[in-house]
Design an enzyme around this catalytic site. Structure first.
Site, PDB file in Angstrom:
ATOM      1  N   ASN A   1       0.884  -1.170   0.000  1.00 41.08           N
ATOM      2  CA  ASN A   1       0.000   0.000   0.000  1.00 41.08           C
ATOM      3  C   ASN A   1       0.920   1.217   0.000  1.00 41.08           C
ATOM      4  O   ASN A   1       1.476   1.564   1.038  1.00 41.08           O
ATOM      5  CB  ASN A   1      -0.900  -0.013   1.247  1.00 41.08           C
ATOM      6  CG  ASN A   1      -1.735   1.250   1.357  1.00 41.08           C
ATOM      7  OD1 ASN A   1      -1.752   2.077   0.435  1.00 41.08           O
ATOM      8  ND2 ASN A   1      -2.422   1.416   2.477  1.00 41.08           N
ATOM      9  N   TRP A   2       1.061   1.805  -1.181  1.00 36.16           N
ATOM     10  CA  TRP A   2       2.010   2.917  -1.295  1.00 36.16           C
ATOM     11  C   TRP A   2       1.481   4.214  -0.685  1.00 36.16           C
ATOM     12  O   TRP A   2       2.203   5.200  -0.601  1.00 36.16           O
ATOM     13  CB  TRP A   2       2.352   3.151  -2.774  1.00 36.16           C
ATOM     14  CG  TRP A   2       3.282   2.120  -3.335  1.00 36.16           C
ATOM     15  CD1 TRP A   2       3.963   1.146  -2.647  1.00 36.16           C
ATOM     16  CD2 TRP A   2       3.651   1.974  -4.715  1.00 36.16           C
ATOM     17  NE1 TRP A   2       4.730   0.415  -3.508  1.00 36.16           N
ATOM     18  CE2 TRP A   2       4.564   0.897  -4.793  1.00 36.16           C
ATOM     19  CE3 TRP A   2       3.312   2.644  -5.887  1.00 36.16           C
ATOM     20  CZ2 TRP A   2       5.128   0.477  -6.002  1.00 36.16           C
ATOM     21  CZ3 TRP A   2       3.874   2.231  -7.089  1.00 36.16           C
ATOM     22  CH2 TRP A   2       4.773   1.157  -7.143  1.00 36.16           C
ATOM     23  N   LYS A   3       0.210   4.243  -0.332  1.00 36.12           N
ATOM     24  CA  LYS A   3      -0.398   5.455   0.233  1.00 36.12           C
ATOM     25  C   LYS A   3      -0.065   6.651  -0.684  1.00 36.12           C
ATOM     26  O   LYS A   3      -0.027   6.473  -1.902  1.00 36.12           O
ATOM     27  CB  LYS A   3       0.075   5.653   1.678  1.00 36.12           C
ATOM     28  CG  LYS A   3      -0.170   4.378   2.516  1.00 36.12           C
ATOM     29  CD  LYS A   3       0.040   4.552   3.979  1.00 36.12           C
ATOM     30  CE  LYS A   3      -0.191   3.216   4.684  1.00 36.12           C
ATOM     31  NZ  LYS A   3      -0.098   3.305   6.125  1.00 36.12           N
TER      32      LYS A   3
ATOM     33  N   HIS B   1      -9.522   1.276   4.659  1.00 31.35           N
ATOM     34  CA  HIS B   1      -8.265   1.426   5.413  1.00 31.35           C
ATOM     35  C   HIS B   1      -8.506   2.339   6.622  1.00 31.35           C
ATOM     36  O   HIS B   1      -9.305   3.283   6.544  1.00 31.35           O
ATOM     37  CB  HIS B   1      -7.183   2.014   4.503  1.00 31.35           C
ATOM     38  CG  HIS B   1      -5.833   1.934   5.130  1.00 31.35           C
ATOM     39  ND1 HIS B   1      -5.395   2.850   6.057  1.00 31.35           N
ATOM     40  CD2 HIS B   1      -4.826   1.030   4.992  1.00 31.35           C
ATOM     41  CE1 HIS B   1      -4.168   2.512   6.457  1.00 31.35           C
ATOM     42  NE2 HIS B   1      -3.804   1.412   5.829  1.00 31.35           N
TER      43      HIS B   1
ATOM     44  N   GLU C   1      -6.877   4.687   7.781  1.00 33.20           N
ATOM     45  CA  GLU C   1      -6.649   6.113   7.508  1.00 33.20           C
ATOM     46  C   GLU C   1      -7.869   6.737   6.842  1.00 33.20           C
ATOM     47  O   GLU C   1      -8.204   7.897   7.108  1.00 33.20           O
ATOM     48  CB  GLU C   1      -5.382   6.270   6.644  1.00 33.20           C
ATOM     49  CG  GLU C   1      -4.126   6.008   7.478  1.00 33.20           C
ATOM     50  CD  GLU C   1      -2.939   5.471   6.694  1.00 33.20           C
ATOM     51  OE1 GLU C   1      -2.944   5.544   5.456  1.00 33.20           O
ATOM     52  OE2 GLU C   1      -1.999   4.966   7.352  1.00 33.20           O
TER      53      GLU C   1
ATOM     54  N   GLU D   1      -5.343  -4.965  10.405  1.00 35.19           N
ATOM     55  CA  GLU D   1      -4.320  -3.955  10.660  1.00 35.19           C
ATOM     56  C   GLU D   1      -4.626  -3.221  11.970  1.00 35.19           C
ATOM     57  O   GLU D   1      -5.439  -2.290  11.986  1.00 35.19           O
ATOM     58  CB  GLU D   1      -4.299  -2.925   9.529  1.00 35.19           C
ATOM     59  CG  GLU D   1      -3.977  -3.489   8.174  1.00 35.19           C
ATOM     60  CD  GLU D   1      -3.369  -2.438   7.240  1.00 35.19           C
ATOM     61  OE1 GLU D   1      -2.332  -2.722   6.654  1.00 35.19           O
ATOM     62  OE2 GLU D   1      -3.928  -1.327   7.139  1.00 35.19           O
TER      63      GLU D   1
ATOM     64  N   GLY E   1       2.686   2.215  10.749  1.00 35.76           N
ATOM     65  CA  GLY E   1       3.667   3.293  10.601  1.00 35.76           C
ATOM     66  C   GLY E   1       4.350   3.684  11.899  1.00 35.76           C
ATOM     67  O   GLY E   1       4.994   4.722  11.982  1.00 35.76           O
TER      68      GLY E   1
ATOM     69  N   SER F   1       3.555  -2.263  10.186  1.00 33.45           N
ATOM     70  CA  SER F   1       5.007  -2.346  10.373  1.00 33.45           C
ATOM     71  C   SER F   1       5.599  -3.690   9.970  1.00 33.45           C
ATOM     72  O   SER F   1       6.542  -4.174  10.587  1.00 33.45           O
ATOM     73  CB  SER F   1       5.377  -1.985  11.823  1.00 33.45           C
ATOM     74  OG  SER F   1       4.966  -0.666  12.121  1.00 33.45           O
TER      75      SER F   1
ATOM     76  N   GLY G   1       5.210   1.218   4.493  1.00 35.31           N
ATOM     77  CA  GLY G   1       6.578   1.703   4.314  1.00 35.31           C
ATOM     78  C   GLY G   1       7.520   0.734   3.617  1.00 35.31           C
ATOM     79  O   GLY G   1       8.242   1.118   2.686  1.00 35.31           O
TER      80      GLY G   1
HETATM   81  O1  LIG Z   1      -1.230   0.791   6.755  1.00 38.23           O
HETATM   82  C1  LIG Z   1      -0.489  -0.101   6.399  1.00 38.23           C
HETATM   83  C2  LIG Z   1      -0.751  -0.858   5.156  1.00 38.23           C
HETATM   84  O2  LIG Z   1      -2.027  -0.605   4.692  1.00 38.23           O
HETATM   85  C3  LIG Z   1       0.718  -0.451   7.172  1.00 38.23           C
HETATM   86  O3  LIG Z   1       1.647   0.561   7.030  1.00 38.23           O
HETATM   87  P1  LIG Z   1       3.151   0.306   7.553  1.00 38.23           P
HETATM   88  O4  LIG Z   1       3.601  -1.010   6.951  1.00 38.23           O
HETATM   89  O5  LIG Z   1       3.935   1.475   7.043  1.00 38.23           O
HETATM   90  O6  LIG Z   1       3.082   0.222   9.047  1.00 38.23           O
END
Ligand SMILES: O=C(CO)COP(=O)(O)O
Length: 252
Positions: free
Chosen positions: A9-11, A94, A96, A166, A172, A212, A234
């Site tokens: 997930n590159w966000k 998600h 977020e 998640e 993150g 993470s 990440g």
């Molecule tokens: O939100 C995430 C994947 O959708 C997880 O992010 P990280 O791997 O950066 O913690």
């Protein structure tokens, strides 16, 4: 046997050049789709370019989608367009998006139905806050999300669906849920699906862990009985790190 799925997930990261460069550099190196599904979910404007260049073993996903076909919804992305562009997956719900854009379980449920209508495989995200975890209410919280989000879906759809567990506190932050903790909650999710549908559906549906995940912890996480892959932020941005993750899944 459930086939593992690793999704990046590159966000809100990567320019068009950077995204293309990533795909060029991993295309020939990702393991065969016979053993693992490898996916990257990018920002919308670059999806078409990436789909055109995806190799045999890499698939492209979107990070969000509206539940209606079209309309006056400035800034939104429709399923018909994503289908047209040729994406294979879409991340839905998600944390977020739930937190910053007030996405409700009711909207997420409509999005899942819409994704199936257009033949796009949804990756449904669920997970609890630190407060909920510390109150010992994780299983109940996640159950509530799963029940509301899957409402009205048939068992054939649920078998296709991917769920990403998640925990919000692990995203993150560098804090990973222990492999046992992640596996226990994922088992609880599978039990919810067993109760809602049947044994076969629960055993077929894939559930990823996210939060993470990185080369240093992926082997341990994937060694657990119920963890079928990872949704990775990440650590999916760097091609070498992404390749370590997808290769780790081959061993599962
Ligand atoms: O939100 C995430 C994947 O959708 C997880 O992010 P990280 O791997 O950066 O913690």
């Amino acid at each position: 046997m459930r086939k593992p799925i690793i999704a990046g997930n590159w966000k809100m990261h990567k320019t068009r050049d950077e995204a293309l460069q990533f795909v060029y550099s991993v295309n020939m190196k990702v393991p065969s789709k016979e053993y693992v599904e490898s996916v990257v979910c990018a920002q919308s404007p670059v999806l078409r370019d990436l789909v055109k260049r995806q190799g045999d073993n890499l698939r492209i996903g979107a990070q969000n989608m509206h539940y209606l076909d079209s309309g006056a919804y400035t800034g939104e992305i429709s399923a018909p367009l994503l289908e047209d562009v040729g994406v294979s997956y879409v991340i839905i719900g998600h944390s977020e998006r739930r937190a910053y854009y007030n996405e409700t379980d009711a909207a997420i449920n409509k999005k899942l139905h819409q994704a199936f209508r257009y033949g796009i495989t949804p990756i449904l995200c669920v997970g609890e806050s630190l407060e909920t975890r510390e109150a010992g209410e994780t299983d109940a919280f996640v159950k509530k999300q799963v029940v509301a989000d899957l409402k009205g879906l048939g068992s054939e759809q649920v078998k296709e669906l991917v769920i990403a567990y998640e925990p919000i506190w692990a995203i993150g932050t560098g804090k990973t849920a222990t492999a046992e903790m992640a596996n226990d909650t994922i088992k609880a999710i599978r039990n919810v699906v067993r109760d809602l549908y049947d044994e076969e559906t629960a055993d077929t549906m894939r559930i990823q862990y996210g939060g993470s995940v990185k080369p240093a912890n992926v082997d341990e996480l994937l060694s657990m009985s119920d963890i079928d892959g990872a949704l990775v932020g990440g650590a999916s941005l760097d091609p070498d790190s992404f390749l370590v993750l997808v290769n780790a899944a081959v061993k599962k």
